[in-house]
Design a protein around this motif. Structure first.
Motif, PDB file in Angstrom:
ATOM      1  N   VAL A 199       0.832  -1.245   0.101  1.00  0.00           N
ATOM      2  CA  VAL A 199      -0.120  -0.003  -0.066  1.00  0.00           C
ATOM      3  C   VAL A 199       0.782   1.351  -0.143  1.00  0.00           C
ATOM      4  N   TRP A 200       0.618   2.304  -0.999  1.00  0.00           N
ATOM      5  CA  TRP A 200       1.092   3.244  -0.817  1.00  0.00           C
ATOM      6  C   TRP A 200       0.334   4.466  -1.534  1.00  0.00           C
ATOM      7  N   ILE A 201       0.816   5.781  -1.115  1.00  0.00           N
ATOM      8  CA  ILE A 201      -0.320   6.793  -1.847  1.00  0.00           C
ATOM      9  C   ILE A 201       0.787   7.555  -2.656  1.00  0.00           C
ATOM     10  N   GLU A 202      -0.069   7.923  -3.760  1.00  0.00           N
ATOM     11  CA  GLU A 202       0.628   8.703  -4.710  1.00  0.00           C
ATOM     12  C   GLU A 202      -0.150   9.970  -5.076  1.00  0.00           C
ATOM     13  N   ASP A 203       0.288  11.321  -5.633  1.00  0.00           N
ATOM     14  CA  ASP A 203      -0.276  12.215  -5.950  1.00  0.00           C
ATOM     15  C   ASP A 203      -1.043  12.068  -7.431  1.00  0.00           C
ATOM     16  N   GLU A 204      -1.632  13.073  -7.925  1.00  0.00           N
ATOM     17  CA  GLU A 204      -2.315  13.053  -9.155  1.00  0.00           C
ATOM     18  C   GLU A 204      -1.341  12.614 -10.090  1.00  0.00           C
ATOM     19  N   ASN A 205       0.022  12.930 -10.207  1.00  0.00           N
ATOM     20  CA  ASN A 205       1.078  12.753 -11.437  1.00  0.00           C
ATOM     21  C   ASN A 205       1.427  11.285 -10.923  1.00  0.00           C
ATOM     22  N   ASN A 206       1.098  10.655 -10.073  1.00  0.00           N
ATOM     23  CA  ASN A 206       1.683   9.281  -9.830  1.00  0.00           C
ATOM     24  C   ASN A 206       3.103   9.257  -9.014  1.00  0.00           C
ATOM     25  N   THR A 258       6.524  15.696  14.991  1.00  0.00           N
ATOM     26  CA  THR A 258       5.354  16.465  15.350  1.00  0.00           C
ATOM     27  C   THR A 258       4.055  15.450  15.621  1.00  0.00           C
ATOM     28  N   SER A 259       2.875  15.964  16.197  1.00  0.00           N
ATOM     29  CA  SER A 259       1.783  15.221  16.412  1.00  0.00           C
ATOM     30  C   SER A 259       1.348  14.867  15.131  1.00  0.00           C
ATOM     31  N   LYS A 260       1.500  15.786  13.843  1.00  0.00           N
ATOM     32  CA  LYS A 260       0.950  15.334  12.678  1.00  0.00           C
ATOM     33  C   LYS A 260       1.641  14.294  12.061  1.00  0.00           C
ATOM     34  N   ALA A 261       2.931  14.096  12.428  1.00  0.00           N
ATOM     35  CA  ALA A 261       3.692  12.921  11.720  1.00  0.00           C
ATOM     36  C   ALA A 261       3.316  11.680  12.568  1.00  0.00           C
ATOM     37  N   LYS A 262       2.887  11.749  13.660  1.00  0.00           N
ATOM     38  CA  LYS A 262       2.455  10.417  14.376  1.00  0.00           C
ATOM     39  C   LYS A 262       0.996  10.120  14.214  1.00  0.00           C
ATOM     40  N   GLU A 263       0.408  11.076  13.887  1.00  0.00           N
ATOM     41  CA  GLU A 263      -1.073  10.858  13.470  1.00  0.00           C
ATOM     42  C   GLU A 263      -1.097  10.251  11.760  1.00  0.00           C
ATOM     43  N   LEU A 264      -0.103  10.686  11.067  1.00  0.00           N
ATOM     44  CA  LEU A 264       0.194  10.195   9.612  1.00  0.00           C
ATOM     45  C   LEU A 264       0.574   8.686   9.809  1.00  0.00           C
ATOM     46  N   ILE A 265       1.377   8.299  10.682  1.00  0.00           N
ATOM     47  CA  ILE A 265       2.013   6.907  10.682  1.00  0.00           C
ATOM     48  C   ILE A 265       0.848   6.163  11.128  1.00  0.00           C
ATOM     49  N   SER A 266       0.143   6.611  12.072  1.00  0.00           N
ATOM     50  CA  SER A 266      -1.290   5.818  12.646  1.00  0.00           C
ATOM     51  C   SER A 266      -2.357   5.507  11.642  1.00  0.00           C
ATOM     52  N   LEU A 267      -2.570   6.588  10.834  1.00  0.00           N
ATOM     53  CA  LEU A 267      -3.601   6.521   9.825  1.00  0.00           C
ATOM     54  C   LEU A 267      -2.823   5.447   8.525  1.00  0.00           C
ATOM     55  N   LYS A 308      -0.822   2.969   8.841  1.00  0.00           N
ATOM     56  CA  LYS A 308      -0.842   1.923   9.499  1.00  0.00           C
ATOM     57  C   LYS A 308      -2.305   1.051   9.510  1.00  0.00           C
ATOM     58  N   THR A 309      -3.364   1.884   9.858  1.00  0.00           N
ATOM     59  CA  THR A 309      -4.651   1.397   9.844  1.00  0.00           C
ATOM     60  C   THR A 309      -5.167   1.040   8.297  1.00  0.00           C
ATOM     61  N   LEU A 310      -4.681   1.906   7.373  1.00  0.00           N
ATOM     62  CA  LEU A 310      -5.197   1.961   6.032  1.00  0.00           C
ATOM     63  C   LEU A 310      -4.501   0.418   5.546  1.00  0.00           C
ATOM     64  N   ASN A 311      -3.056   0.176   5.832  1.00  0.00           N
ATOM     65  CA  ASN A 311      -2.230  -0.782   5.498  1.00  0.00           C
ATOM     66  C   ASN A 311      -3.000  -2.182   5.946  1.00  0.00           C
ATOM     67  N   ASN A 312      -3.349  -2.021   7.176  1.00  0.00           N
ATOM     68  CA  ASN A 312      -3.658  -3.432   7.928  1.00  0.00           C
ATOM     69  C   ASN A 312      -5.198  -3.660   7.483  1.00  0.00           C
ATOM     70  N   ASP A 313      -5.852  -2.608   7.142  1.00  0.00           N
ATOM     71  CA  ASP A 313      -7.359  -2.620   6.385  1.00  0.00           C
ATOM     72  C   ASP A 313      -7.000  -3.459   5.096  1.00  0.00           C
ATOM     73  N   VAL A 314      -6.328  -2.870   4.323  1.00  0.00           N
ATOM     74  CA  VAL A 314      -6.219  -3.493   3.045  1.00  0.00           C
ATOM     75  C   VAL A 314      -5.644  -5.014   3.039  1.00  0.00           C
ATOM     76  N   LYS A 315      -4.675  -5.190   3.824  1.00  0.00           N
ATOM     77  CA  LYS A 315      -4.083  -6.438   4.085  1.00  0.00           C
ATOM     78  C   LYS A 315      -5.452  -7.308   4.591  1.00  0.00           C
ATOM     79  N   ALA A 316      -6.000  -7.167   5.597  1.00  0.00           N
ATOM     80  CA  ALA A 316      -7.111  -7.921   6.015  1.00  0.00           C
ATOM     81  C   ALA A 316      -8.231  -8.405   4.895  1.00  0.00           C
ATOM     82  N   TYR A 317      -8.525  -7.314   4.256  1.00  0.00           N
ATOM     83  CA  TYR A 317      -9.502  -7.643   3.250  1.00  0.00           C
ATOM     84  C   TYR A 317      -8.991  -8.183   2.000  1.00  0.00           C
TER      85      TYR A 317
END
Length: 119
Positions: free
Chosen positions: A7-14, A80-89, A91-100
């Motif tokens: 799982v990775w996230i890309e911008d509109e230009n890939n 920063t708290s934003k970085a920690k939130e990004l890591i958490s989000l 990991k949640t996405l990654n775990n959800d995609v793997k489980a599905y």
């Protein structure tokens, strides 16, 4: 037999914005308090680790790593708290995609082919 997903996230230009590598860099910065130590721990050169941080900060338009120069107790790198939130989000996405994908793999492949899996 098992299914594998990345799982990775890309911008509109890939362009790769966020994924496992950037998550790992941020986690090791949090663990070590140093970009240099983090990059050594994961076997990445400092310049690439710093580049990962800057690309991500530019995309989200916010600071993720605060760096204080010097040799005092409060010197080093901190997330920063934003970085920690990004890591958490991520990991949640990654775990959800793997489980599905594991669930769907079993439904599609193991049912029809009567293949037994370990675990």
């Amino acid at each position: 037999m098992e299914v594998k997903v990345k799982v990775w996230i890309e911008d509109e230009n890939n362009n790769l914005i966020f994924g496992h590598g950037k998550t790992e860099v941020l986690e090791y910065i949090d663990k070590t308090g140093s970009i240099s130590k983090a990059s050594q721990e994961i076997g990445m050169n400092y310049k690439k680790a710093w580049s990962h941080i800057k690309i991500l900060e530019e995309f989200i338009a916010d600071d993720l790593v605060l760096v204080k120069q010097g040799r005092g107790e409060d010197s080093g790198a901190k997330l920063t708290s934003k970085a920690k939130e990004l890591i958490s989000l991520y990991k949640t996405l990654n775990n959800d995609v793997k489980a599905y994908s594991e669930k769907r793999f079993k439904e599609l492949f193991l049912k029809d082919f009567s293949i037994n899996i370990k675990g």
